[in-house]
Design an enzyme around this catalytic site. Structure first.
Site, mmCIF file in Angstrom:
data_model
loop_
_atom_site.group_PDB
_atom_site.id
_atom_site.type_symbol
_atom_site.label_atom_id
_atom_site.label_comp_id
_atom_site.label_asym_id
_atom_site.label_seq_id
_atom_site.Cartn_x
_atom_site.Cartn_y
_atom_site.Cartn_z
ATOM 1 N N GLU A 62 0.841 -1.197 0.000
ATOM 2 C CA GLU A 62 0.000 0.000 0.000
ATOM 3 C C GLU A 62 0.883 1.256 0.000
ATOM 4 O O GLU A 62 0.603 2.238 -0.705
ATOM 5 C CB GLU A 62 -0.916 -0.038 1.240
ATOM 6 C CG GLU A 62 -1.859 1.132 1.410
ATOM 7 C CD GLU A 62 -2.886 1.270 0.284
ATOM 8 O OE1 GLU A 62 -2.990 0.364 -0.550
ATOM 9 O OE2 GLU A 62 -3.574 2.313 0.247
ATOM 10 N N GLU A 105 21.490 7.909 28.544
ATOM 11 C CA GLU A 105 21.178 7.417 27.193
ATOM 12 C C GLU A 105 22.192 6.348 26.784
ATOM 13 O O GLU A 105 23.334 6.402 27.210
ATOM 14 C CB GLU A 105 21.320 8.555 26.161
ATOM 15 C CG GLU A 105 20.692 9.836 26.567
ATOM 16 C CD GLU A 105 21.144 11.007 25.682
ATOM 17 O OE1 GLU A 105 21.896 10.807 24.725
ATOM 18 O OE2 GLU A 105 20.733 12.124 25.999
ATOM 19 N N LYS A 165 24.974 4.750 24.449
ATOM 20 C CA LYS A 165 25.932 5.355 23.520
ATOM 21 C C LYS A 165 26.056 4.430 22.320
ATOM 22 O O LYS A 165 26.677 3.369 22.394
ATOM 23 C CB LYS A 165 27.279 5.539 24.197
ATOM 24 C CG LYS A 165 28.240 6.281 23.313
ATOM 25 C CD LYS A 165 29.497 6.673 24.039
ATOM 26 C CE LYS A 165 30.384 7.489 23.133
ATOM 27 N NZ LYS A 165 30.668 6.846 21.848
ATOM 28 N N ASP A 210 27.155 2.849 18.852
ATOM 29 C CA ASP A 210 28.446 2.763 18.191
ATOM 30 C C ASP A 210 28.246 3.025 16.702
ATOM 31 O O ASP A 210 28.212 2.122 15.885
ATOM 32 C CB ASP A 210 29.042 1.371 18.426
ATOM 33 C CG ASP A 210 30.536 1.381 18.210
ATOM 34 O OD1 ASP A 210 31.110 2.471 18.047
ATOM 35 O OD2 ASP A 210 31.138 0.291 18.210
ATOM 36 N N TYR A 237 19.272 7.653 15.348
ATOM 37 C CA TYR A 237 18.653 8.097 16.593
ATOM 38 C C TYR A 237 19.231 9.458 16.933
ATOM 39 O O TYR A 237 20.452 9.645 16.798
ATOM 40 C CB TYR A 237 18.994 7.163 17.755
ATOM 41 C CG TYR A 237 18.017 6.026 17.947
ATOM 42 C CD1 TYR A 237 16.662 6.271 18.141
ATOM 43 C CD2 TYR A 237 18.456 4.710 17.951
ATOM 44 C CE1 TYR A 237 15.770 5.225 18.331
ATOM 45 C CE2 TYR A 237 17.563 3.663 18.144
ATOM 46 C CZ TYR A 237 16.223 3.933 18.327
ATOM 47 O OH TYR A 237 15.335 2.907 18.521
ATOM 48 N N LYS A 290 31.986 3.897 29.613
ATOM 49 C CA LYS A 290 32.167 2.874 28.574
ATOM 50 C C LYS A 290 32.019 1.462 29.157
ATOM 51 O O LYS A 290 32.432 1.202 30.280
ATOM 52 C CB LYS A 290 33.566 3.009 27.946
ATOM 53 C CG LYS A 290 33.808 4.328 27.235
ATOM 54 C CD LYS A 290 32.911 4.540 26.040
ATOM 55 C CE LYS A 290 33.429 3.981 24.759
ATOM 56 N NZ LYS A 290 34.553 4.603 24.146
ATOM 57 N N CYS A 312 41.971 -38.860 14.849
ATOM 58 C CA CYS A 312 41.474 -38.214 16.074
ATOM 59 C C CYS A 312 42.620 -38.011 17.066
ATOM 60 O O CYS A 312 43.331 -38.975 17.383
ATOM 61 C CB CYS A 312 40.376 -39.080 16.684
ATOM 62 S SG CYS A 312 39.857 -38.468 18.300
ATOM 63 N N CYS A 342 41.886 -40.529 20.162
ATOM 64 C CA CYS A 342 41.885 -41.989 20.126
ATOM 65 C C CYS A 342 42.550 -42.560 18.876
ATOM 66 O O CYS A 342 42.668 -43.779 18.741
ATOM 67 C CB CYS A 342 40.456 -42.523 20.229
ATOM 68 S SG CYS A 342 39.471 -42.205 18.757
ATOM 69 N N CYS A 382 35.364 -37.652 14.394
ATOM 70 C CA CYS A 382 36.144 -38.829 14.759
ATOM 71 C C CYS A 382 35.232 -40.032 14.569
ATOM 72 O O CYS A 382 34.077 -40.008 14.996
ATOM 73 C CB CYS A 382 36.579 -38.709 16.214
ATOM 74 S SG CYS A 382 36.964 -40.289 16.978
ATOM 75 N N CYS A 393 36.243 -43.772 21.655
ATOM 76 C CA CYS A 393 37.024 -42.539 21.819
ATOM 77 C C CYS A 393 36.759 -41.960 23.220
ATOM 78 O O CYS A 393 35.627 -41.626 23.551
ATOM 79 C CB CYS A 393 36.617 -41.534 20.742
ATOM 80 S SG CYS A 393 37.388 -39.931 20.955
#
Ligand code: 5U1
Length: 667
Positions: free
Chosen positions: A37, A115, A117, A119, A225, A316, A410, A413, A428, A434
């Site tokens: 729409e 608020e 912060k 990045d 923002y 921070k 492996c 084993c 393995c 094992c």
């Protein structure tokens, strides 16, 4: 040709409607019409503007991607300097800041606006008489770059403000960023197109804003923002920062919902802890919390030093990414035999803890990131997520560093390592021969969500297997206090407690027991479904692949794994011994306590809990959780930033629940 009155009127209506829908969709996150729409309205306006170009105004909703590519960005002088923020890296440093503020103002405590912060990248937006006329980067704070054409493409930035009392000149400041989901999508596309993925959302946002062709920027999932104002003329603003933000929101600018006014240092600490805990669930990256003295008169009397105000600070979070060196690459063998390469690291403090290992997932991943022993790498640890290698600093690599390869045998084993074509994981082939697989199978069996054996931790299991006191899970129930008490870090009391815990674990549920067996691809949800469908263990053990696939959620691969597990004589013997030791559960009544049986749910957007948790809870109540919306969907659960599933649900008229409504339904 002059524009007929009716056409001008309709264009005006479309302007208003489209701005409103844009605002509802991108700022309020609460659309009232479908995408289709919206497109129809936009096309109608475009058609009018093609026929009558005089109608095209700079703030027309059609003009977001109008500008042609340029050769360079112009310069913008910030009439009011764009300040940066001082940082506090500990509670003590935040305390010092608060003390300085109070001393200068000669008060005991002040109100702060708190608020997140983000990045991202700081930008300045100039609105003249409510119309966006210029956007600029921060640059060095005095001079930035003119990025107007690019900023116009960001849908959450209004081209025209709405409401009353807007100053004739209003400079808005805020952060342009890319959400986690936007970043994931962007990188998926980059890889698909054969391009290098972006390193992190911030770099992706910076690169996107600095495109000379606005069409490229328009295709990037940038969001905005705002967090304050710069220059204003011809209109009064409130006298508190927090109230200014409310005013900006009234004028259709996007302001983060969780901004709070807090009192004194204690209020700041509490907000910081709250956001730190919520950080992993936020849809975007934040690297701390900003505290600003709320009253503008107090801000004025505090003033600023050098490039930062005395009235604000960024507390921070511990860095989530750090640099360190790979000292080795080990290979771990998991419960199902999967081989996982793990980078051993020089210890590094990241995300609030000291990290010494990082998963490299599988061999392909090691090659994709090209991690080699001796490399300097960037490590990331976010929230409770397992630390991982983000990338290698190739320029620091020693010459001749060898490429990593998984062993052919492996490491535990010596059995052959196999990798099924098309699968990323190598395994393995030793099975329960094992010791690593046995150890991991026992740890899984004992874990909280399986048999929940209190006191049987990983280190203890390692010792029990190493000293050959147990070979499989059934041996656990033959252990005696004296045997356990003799182990490292164990004593009579802890050994007695463990034997009691083992005894207690014998009374369990069928679904826990099935889950505890550690069948490949059978997680808690599948275990529950199997318990429900078969009612008792013998019926499940006797089911063939076809029987298993009759169960709705069980596909051919899972059915194969289940059937193979129960066909294995060793597994049947272990189960026999467990039952002999007294493990028992109540019979399951098919269909009991499943109020949502037969209902199909789809989840979209970011929730306050991991999506997997809600999925589990819905499945526990008998619901089916599907990946896409169709006419068969009964409910769509929409969290923050819902995706296209939300639009589809709207279009199909499917009931949409927010998280709270869904939890209420589960109750
Ligand atoms: N949330 C927020 N981020 N941020 C960045 N507020 C905020 N304020 C800033 C900056 C650089 O500066 C003003 C305090 C000057």
């Amino acid at each position: 040709m002059s524009v007929p009155k009716a056409v001008r009127q309709r264009a005006g209506e479309l302007h208003r409607e489209l701005h409103e829908h844009n605002y509802r969709y991108y700022v309020l996150d609460a659309p009232v019409i479908t995408d289709a729409e919206y497109d129809r309205l936009l096309r109608e306006l475009q058609d009018l503007e093609v026929r009558y170009p005089e109608l095209i105004a700079p703030d027309s909703p059609t003009q977001r991607v109008g500008a042609a590519p340029s050769k360079a960005f112009g310069e913008v002088r910030h009439e009011q300097r764009m300040l940066s923020l001082d940082n506090a890296f500990s509670d003590a440093e935040l305390g010092d800041f608060d003390r300085r503020v109070c001393e200068r103002l000669e008060v005991d405590a002040v109100d702060y606006a708190a608020e997140p912060k983000l990045d991202g990248l700081a930008v300045s937006l100039l609105y003249e008489h409510g119309v966006l006329t210029r956007a600029a980067t921060r640059g060095d704070g005095v001079t930035g770059e003119d990025i107007t054409a690019n900023v116009r493409t960001i849908a959450s930035i209004p081209l025209r403000l709405a409401g009353r009392g807007i100053p004739a000149i209003l400079e808005v400041r805020g952060e342009v960023y890319i959400s986690h989901r936007g970043f994931e999508r962007l990188n998926l596309q980059a890889v698909k197109d054969g391009q290098k993925p972006f390193v992190n959302p911030r770099n992706a946002a910076a690169g996107s804003l600095r495109q000379l062709d606005p069409k490229v920027t328009a295709a990037r999932p940038l969001e905005f923002y705002c967090y304050g104002v710069g220059r204003t003329e011809g209109g009064a603003l409130p006298e508190r920062h927090s109230e200014i933000l409310v005013r900006l929101r009234d004028w259709h600018l996007r302001v983060y919902d969780g901004i709070e006014r807090v009192h004194g240092l204690q209020g700041c600490q509490a907000y910081y802890r709250k956001l730190e805990a919520a950080r992993a669930t936020l849809p975007f990256e934040i690297d701390g919390v900003v505290f600003k003295v709320d009253r503008l008169d107090q801000q004025d009397s505090l003033g600023f030093v050098a490039r930062a105000p005395r009235w604000a600070i960024a507390r921070k979070f511990p860095a989530q990414e750090e640099q360190t060196r790979v000292t080795g690459i080990d290979v771990q063998v998991g419960r199902t035999g999967a081989l996982t390469p793990v980078a051993r690291l020089e210890p590094v403090f990241v995300g609030g803890v000291t990290v010494t290992n990082a998963t490299l997932h599988n061999e392909d991943e090691v090659h994709r990131k090209d991690v080699r022993v001796g490399d300097t790498v960037i490590i990331r640890r976010a929230g409770d997520v397992i630390p991982e290698v983000v990338r290698v600093l190739r320029e620091q690599r020693a010459r001749g560093a060898p490429v990593f390869h998984l062993p052919k045998h492996c490491p535990e084993c010596g059995s052959a390592v196999e990798r099924v074509e098309g699968e990323a994981v190598a395994r393995c082939s030793g099975g329960l021969f094992c010791p690593a697989q046995r150890r991991e199978a026992i740890k899984h069996f004992a874990s909280r969500r399986a048999m929940d054996i209190d006191g049987l931790g990983d280190k203890l299991v390692d010792q029990l297997v190493e000293q050959e006191l147990i070979h499989d899970v059934s041996d656990l129930y033959r252990l005696e206090v004296e045997q356990i008490a003799g182990l490292e870090r164990m004593a009579q009391k802890s050994a007695t407690n463990l034997v009691k815990a083992l005894e207690k674990s014998k009374a369990t549920t069928l679904e826990r027991f099935i889950y505890a067996l550690g069948i490949r691809e059978v997680g808690e949800a599948t275990a529950r479904i199997l318990a429900e469908a078969f009612g008792d263990l013998d019926a499940l053990m006797g089911a063939d692949v076809e029987d298993l696939q009759v169960v709705h959620e069980v596909g051919p691969v899972v059915a194969q794994h289940i059937s193979a597990f129960f066909r294995e004589p060793h597994n049947r013997e272990v189960i026999q011994r467990l039952r002999g030791a007294g493990l028992h559960w109540q019979a399951v009544e098919p269909g009991a306590a499943r109020p949502l049986a037969g209902r199909t749910f789809v989840i979209t957007g970011t929730l306050s809990m991991p999506r997997s948790e809600l999925k589990e809870r819905l499945q526990a109540a008998g619901a089916r959780v599907a990946g896409s919306v169709s006419k068969q969907t009964d409910y769509v659960v929409a969290g923050a930033e819902p995706g296209s599933k939300y639009d589809k649900a709207l279009a199909l008229g499917i009931e949409i629940l927010d998280e709270a409504a869904c939890l209420a339904l589960l109750k």
